[in-house]
Design an enzyme around this catalytic site. Structure first.
Site, PDB file in Angstrom:
ATOM      1  N   PHE A   1       0.854  -1.189   0.000  1.00  0.00           N
ATOM      2  CA  PHE A   1       0.000   0.000   0.000  1.00  0.00           C
ATOM      3  C   PHE A   1       0.894   1.246   0.000  1.00  0.00           C
ATOM      4  O   PHE A   1       1.829   1.344   0.792  1.00  0.00           O
ATOM      5  CB  PHE A   1      -0.886  -0.030   1.241  1.00  0.00           C
ATOM      6  CG  PHE A   1      -2.027   0.942   1.196  1.00  0.00           C
ATOM      7  CD1 PHE A   1      -3.192   0.639   0.520  1.00  0.00           C
ATOM      8  CD2 PHE A   1      -1.931   2.166   1.834  1.00  0.00           C
ATOM      9  CE1 PHE A   1      -4.252   1.537   0.489  1.00  0.00           C
ATOM     10  CE2 PHE A   1      -2.994   3.071   1.805  1.00  0.00           C
ATOM     11  CZ  PHE A   1      -4.147   2.749   1.128  1.00  0.00           C
TER      12      PHE A   1
ATOM     13  N   ASP B   1       1.933  -4.949   8.785  1.00  0.00           N
ATOM     14  CA  ASP B   1       0.718  -4.142   8.710  1.00  0.00           C
ATOM     15  C   ASP B   1      -0.453  -5.107   8.536  1.00  0.00           C
ATOM     16  O   ASP B   1      -0.504  -5.862   7.555  1.00  0.00           O
ATOM     17  CB  ASP B   1       0.823  -3.168   7.525  1.00  0.00           C
ATOM     18  CG  ASP B   1      -0.344  -2.187   7.489  1.00  0.00           C
ATOM     19  OD1 ASP B   1      -1.428  -2.527   8.000  1.00  0.00           O
ATOM     20  OD2 ASP B   1      -0.163  -1.088   6.923  1.00  0.00           O
TER      21      ASP B   1
ATOM     22  N   TYR C   1     -10.953   0.801  10.694  1.00  0.00           N
ATOM     23  CA  TYR C   1     -12.197   1.051   9.935  1.00  0.00           C
ATOM     24  C   TYR C   1     -12.458   0.045   8.822  1.00  0.00           C
ATOM     25  O   TYR C   1     -13.438   0.179   8.105  1.00  0.00           O
ATOM     26  CB  TYR C   1     -12.211   2.479   9.377  1.00  0.00           C
ATOM     27  CG  TYR C   1     -10.998   2.866   8.552  1.00  0.00           C
ATOM     28  CD1 TYR C   1     -10.867   2.455   7.238  1.00  0.00           C
ATOM     29  CD2 TYR C   1      -9.993   3.662   9.096  1.00  0.00           C
ATOM     30  CE1 TYR C   1      -9.755   2.816   6.495  1.00  0.00           C
ATOM     31  CE2 TYR C   1      -8.879   4.023   8.366  1.00  0.00           C
ATOM     32  CZ  TYR C   1      -8.764   3.597   7.050  1.00  0.00           C
ATOM     33  OH  TYR C   1      -7.666   3.942   6.327  1.00  0.00           O
ATOM     34  N   LYS C   2     -11.598  -0.958   8.670  1.00  0.00           N
ATOM     35  CA  LYS C   2     -11.840  -1.966   7.632  1.00  0.00           C
ATOM     36  C   LYS C   2     -12.590  -3.144   8.262  1.00  0.00           C
ATOM     37  O   LYS C   2     -13.751  -3.008   8.611  1.00  0.00           O
ATOM     38  CB  LYS C   2     -10.516  -2.358   6.988  1.00  0.00           C
ATOM     39  CG  LYS C   2      -9.926  -1.191   6.182  1.00  0.00           C
ATOM     40  CD  LYS C   2      -8.532  -1.440   5.684  1.00  0.00           C
ATOM     41  CE  LYS C   2      -8.057  -0.217   4.885  1.00  0.00           C
ATOM     42  NZ  LYS C   2      -6.598  -0.176   4.726  1.00  0.00           N
TER      43      LYS C   2
ATOM     44  N   ARG D   1     -11.866  -5.052  -7.218  1.00  0.00           N
ATOM     45  CA  ARG D   1     -11.629  -5.696  -5.930  1.00  0.00           C
ATOM     46  C   ARG D   1     -12.951  -5.938  -5.205  1.00  0.00           C
ATOM     47  O   ARG D   1     -13.781  -5.036  -5.089  1.00  0.00           O
ATOM     48  CB  ARG D   1     -10.730  -4.783  -5.094  1.00  0.00           C
ATOM     49  CG  ARG D   1     -10.143  -5.414  -3.880  1.00  0.00           C
ATOM     50  CD  ARG D   1      -9.108  -4.503  -3.261  1.00  0.00           C
ATOM     51  NE  ARG D   1      -9.720  -3.306  -2.702  1.00  0.00           N
ATOM     52  CZ  ARG D   1      -9.153  -2.568  -1.742  1.00  0.00           C
ATOM     53  NH1 ARG D   1      -7.969  -2.892  -1.272  1.00  0.00           N
ATOM     54  NH2 ARG D   1      -9.748  -1.496  -1.278  1.00  0.00           N
TER      55      ARG D   1
HETATM   56  C1  LIG Z   1      -6.032   1.023   4.592  1.00  0.00           C
HETATM   57  C2  LIG Z   1      -4.557   0.943   4.752  1.00  0.00           C
HETATM   58  C3  LIG Z   1      -3.865   1.959   5.389  1.00  0.00           C
HETATM   59  C4  LIG Z   1      -4.591   3.191   5.838  1.00  0.00           C
HETATM   60  O1  LIG Z   1      -3.793   4.087   6.505  1.00  0.00           O
HETATM   61  P1  LIG Z   1      -4.466   5.365   7.174  1.00  0.00           P
HETATM   62  O2  LIG Z   1      -3.364   5.953   7.934  1.00  0.00           O
HETATM   63  O3  LIG Z   1      -5.622   4.894   7.995  1.00  0.00           O
HETATM   64  O4  LIG Z   1      -4.990   6.250   6.101  1.00  0.00           O
HETATM   65  C5  LIG Z   1      -2.495   1.812   5.561  1.00  0.00           C
HETATM   66  N1  LIG Z   1      -1.852   0.709   5.116  1.00  0.00           N
HETATM   67  C6  LIG Z   1      -2.509  -0.283   4.487  1.00  0.00           C
HETATM   68  C7  LIG Z   1      -1.767  -1.483   4.021  1.00  0.00           C
HETATM   69  C8  LIG Z   1      -3.867  -0.187   4.279  1.00  0.00           C
HETATM   70  O5  LIG Z   1      -4.524  -1.157   3.635  1.00  0.00           O
END
Ligand SMILES: *Cc1c(COP(=O)(O)O)cnc(C)c1O
Length: 447
Positions: free
Chosen positions: A134, A204, A229-230, A406
């Site tokens: 990401f 992560d 939030y996921k 997705r």
């Molecule tokens: C969703 C996601 C994030 C989100 O980071 P925020 O700081 O909440 O915006 C970070 N890393 C990964 C791999 C994600 O999927």
């Protein structure tokens, strides 16, 4: 509908009727007629949230005011909710804390890992990750590499990871489930390889906490962060979490040395002394309203514990994604759809990612986006992730990543019939060519 397709949809309905986890769906507000396959981006609203927030606002804040920091347990929320999340990711009580965003927590834990290696093994100057990680993770790592005089080594293919973990490697930083492909990294094997090579590991869990069973302690992770939030259903922008292996936390220093990570914040000392445990990864005041919503979201997952917990959710998630893959192969054949996610169950997270063959009619630029929009128009919410062009000159090994369609499944609320219907809509969008309508090409600010 032909007899054959009816038979298959009946099978999906039968699978739902036999599903012991099916009642868990009642915990959520799901808009009528919508098939929501985007819980990997924003989990749905738990029914308990609105009443809980009203209570926090009107009673705890409105009436209790500042006394609620103690009387309503506001100050202890980051640890209390952290203990609940710990149960979902194979960590112990007191080891995990809720704070800040995933990006900020990654900054803190990766910095702590690099600082530790700078002391123990100053010659190690490389952070290994995947090019398809990401972007925020790569941006944060890049910034810290500049600060620590290190460099990022990105592999194009997960199979290259073991070889990339050499004597120069300080930290292996991975997202356990890749957001673009849904590929699930073997945490135990990669952690063991990293440790044998003298590297620390940072994981992560954005697409794995609440989605797949995670065993941080047993699988040898050193540092971890994850998203609220996921799959934890904590609401838009919910706070994230951080975990550090208990044996390392006492000597880990994180750079955002705010007062609430201090050993005695209310002593108001001039100098900083970090709290003994994971509390040192907190920086400032907890976001009480957001934490109340996250608490409700985490409870939706814990409610599965009497029904088999994450192991049972994982079995259902795999059955759902397997069914999605097989239905696409069987019913959408001839449209040039490629499976981007691993076909083998053991290697797949809780999402199915598809792309179009470049030579297919939908292989043209912008088509994947338009197909996702046409599906949303039909009430099937998945999402689109833009491809990455091969850069050519900048890095000869850079590979192009295709545009991705997705579809996340959330076994707490996704039904087998949702998967069946979603694939049927996908088939109709492709056979009718309706995705080619101009209205499906318009892009919003958030994709
Ligand atoms: C969703 C996601 C994030 C989100 O980071 P925020 O700081 O909440 O915006 C970070 N890393 C990964 C791999 C994600 O999927």
């Amino acid at each position: 509908m032909t007899a054959l397709t009816a038979l298959f949809r009946d099978q999906a309905l039968a699978d739902d009727a036999a599903d012991v986890l099916a009642p868990l769906r009642q915990q959520f507000v799901l808009p009528e007629g919508l098939i929501y396959l985007d819980g990997n981006s924003l989990g749905v609203l738990p029914r308990s949230v609105a009443a809980r927030l009203l209570q926090v606002v009107t009673e705890e804040w409105g009436q209790g005011l500042i006394g609620s920091w103690n009387s309503a347990g506001w100050m202890a929320q980051p640890q209390r909710i952290g203990d609940k999340i710990a149960r979902l990711v194979g960590a112990g009580p007191g080891e995990l804390v809720v704070a800040d965003s995933t990006s900020v927590n990654l900054f803190k834990v990766l910095s702590a890992a690099l600082a530790m290696q700078r002391e123990d093994a100053p010659g190690r100057r490389v952070v290994v990750s995947e090019r398809s990680n990401f972007p925020t993770d790569l941006y944060i790592a890049d910034s810290l590499c500049q600060q620590y005089g290190c460099r990022l080594r990105l592999v194009d293919n997960a199979s290259e990871l073991p070889a990339a973990l050499d004597a120069d490697c300080a930290v292996l930083m991975l997202t356990q489930v890749n957001y673009r492909t849904g590929a699930l990294h073997p945490m135990a094997a990669l952690s063991a390889t990293a440790h044998a090579a003298g590297a620390l590991t940072v994981w992560d869990l954005a697409h794995s906490a609440g989605a797949v069973p995670v065993a941080l302690a047993a699988d040898g992770a050193d540092f971890a962060v994850g998203c609220g939030y996921k799959y934890l259903n904590g609401g838009p922008g919910a706070p994230a979490f951080a975990w550090v292996r208990p044996g390392l936390v006492g000597r880990s220093r994180q750079p955002l040395s705010g007062w609430l990570g201090h050993a005695a914040p209310f002593a108001f000392e001039t100098g900083y002394t970090p709290a003994p445990g994971i509390q040192r990864f907190v920086c400032g005041t907890p976001p009480v309203l957001a934490l109340a919503a996250l608490d409700c979201g985490v409870d939706t997952l814990l409610s599965a514990e009497p029904l088999g917990g994450m192991a049972a959710l994982r079995r259902k998630s795999l059955a759902l994604t397997r069914s999605f893959i097989e239905l696409v192969a069987g019913r959408c054949a001839g449209h040039g759809l490629l499976l981007v996610s691993p076909d083998a169950d053991a290697g797949r997270g809780s999402q199915v990612c598809l792309a179009f063959e470049a030579s297919s009619p939908a292989g043209q630029a912008g088509a994947a986006y338009a197909v996702v929009q046409a599906l949303i128009g039909r009430g099937v919410v998945g999402d689109f992730r833009a491809g990455v062009q091969a850069s050519g000159s900048a890095n000869a090994s850079a590979v192009a990543l295709p545009d991705i369609l997705r579809f996340g499944v959330t076994p707490l609320y996704t039904r087998f019939v949702d998967v069946w219907d979603a694939v049927e809509h996908l088939r109709l969008v492709l056979t009718s060519g309706e995705w080619q309508q101009a209205r499906f090409a318009q892009r919003g600010a958030v994709t």
